[in-house]
Design an enzyme around this catalytic site. Sequence first.
Site, PDB file in Angstrom:
ATOM      1  CG  ASP A   1       1.164  -1.395 -10.293  1.00  0.00           C
ATOM      2  OD1 ASP A   1       0.764  -2.649  -9.978  1.00  0.00           O
ATOM      3  OD2 ASP A   1       2.306  -1.238 -11.027  1.00  0.00           O
TER       4      ASP A   1
ATOM      5  CD  GLU B   1       2.397  -4.871  -6.850  1.00  0.00           C
ATOM      6  OE1 GLU B   1       3.055  -6.420  -7.424  1.00  0.00           O
ATOM      7  OE2 GLU B   1       3.208  -4.043  -8.255  1.00  0.00           O
TER       8      GLU B   1
END
Length: 551
Positions: A214, A275
């Site tokens: 993330d 990401e």
Amino acid sequence: MALPSRSQQTAVDKEGHQWWQHAVFYELYPRSFADSNNDGIGDIPGVTSKLEYLRWLGVDAIWIAPMFPSPHVDWGYDVSDYYNVDPDYGTLQNMDELLAKAKQQDIRVLLDFVLTYTSDQNKWFQEAKSSRSNPKRDWYIWRDGKGPGQPPNNWTSLFGGSAWKFDPASDQWYYHYFYPPQPNLNWRNPEVEKNLFDVTRWWYKRGVAGFRLDAVDVMYVDSQFRDNPVVGTDKNAFGDPVEREIYDKNQPELHGVLRRLRKIADENNAVLIGETWTSDIDQLRKYYGEHNDEVNMPMDFMFTTINKLSPADFRKQIQWVDGSGGWPVYVLSNHDIRRVYDRYGDGQHNDQIAKLMASLYLTLRGTPVMYYGEEIGMENNDPKRPEDVKDSMGKAGWPKEKGRDGERTPMQWNAKANAGFSAVAPWLPVGARYKSYNVDIQKKDPNSILNYYRLLLSLRHTNAALLEGKYIALNEDDPNVLAYARIYQTKTVLVVLNMSGVLQKVRLDLASKDIHAHPAKTLLSSFAAPKQVDVDEISVEPFGAWVGEIQ
Ligand code: GLC
Ligand code: CA
């Protein structure tokens, strides 16, 4: 369709491709996928109960958005304990059951690794906050203000306001790129690296096959904490100045961490998805690593910025990423982006357009990462009143920014109450059209979006040109039709996508690409196409997709 079982799969195929390069990934939002105990909240046993469906569809790996204990300021992206499961979603035992059942179905399980920041409720932060001399103080980013009531610099949070929060008890500010209850970790501290790396080892041992990393772009900030340059005088949706984020994003140091994290992943035959928001292809290229030794699958978010059916824009973006030297991972939709149905739909041909976009997404070279519900044409179901908003981003930005609830609504399983997601009212309202857009009904309809996806996925798993073939753009001047070939050895697959609302008679210029123009056999089409097609003139209906193979 029978796929070879995992034990039969060799580590690499003859093209040097690994399992994840031939796999279809599927992101699911655990809170919204399936509710097993009827409390209105999706959970891990719910996911387990749907593995059979996912296998039927043709999914090889799932990425579960965060399911760790969390105060849910950002719905799980604020982790308070990396070694457990949020009680809303179940227990560690439920996770173990999911992992075991998934293995039986040949589905790999990836978790969402929120490694850039934690929840302020995490015991690490609680300790860090307790005093300036606490040994964990330096695990987070603390600074003195510029003066009384003045943050250390001008950096702003993605969710509005200053990225610094004042802690009166210790008279210092801590840094949070996202919400204030999401303090950023200080990756310059080796203890942080050690502890976070251990988290991945622990989950690999339990059987997870990798992580989606993330927000890696904001893992590091400038060591001198310099102000970002402000661009113009306009304000963003939160009323903050617009900054060129050169000091709080994409700092070179993050690549060292990614290399070391990759090493551990490799040792565990696991894969890292990133990401990785980037603004140009050079930035994206860096995430693969100079020696392909960083993120296996850095996601190309530039693809998501093409919000209209523009063959020219898609062609350009595909050419960049495909030519970058890395294995492409385009992003079409996820839990932060409006659904395809809304982004590309024209209000009249949305089903056709959903199939068109699926045809594009699933025939490109690279690994697709689907988002739950796209396969049945779910649409955004945005909150109508501020009091209904669950996403803090929408709470802060209302009414200009309504947040991301709309793309996170419950999966629509059948036409029963609450779309079969739960026996009680779910945490977010079910989409209005669930009675006709659900798995049950679409399974029975051979022309449904769902069955179209299934055929596409089965084709992708079995056709060597789609798995291994190079990408060659065709008819590059066509403003209405996006066409390309995928070529592997003697096999040539053609993909013709009509992105306009009128019938197109396409003459594929194959000669200029040294492709012999024999008749082609239709493999799949979203409209009634003949079985044999003359490549000199292919008729493609409005928003139609045709995939064929040269004979
Ligand atoms: C990531 C997640 C997003 C979340 C953000 C901050 O970008 O995808 O959903 O809000 O991190 O936590
Ligand atoms: Ca539940």
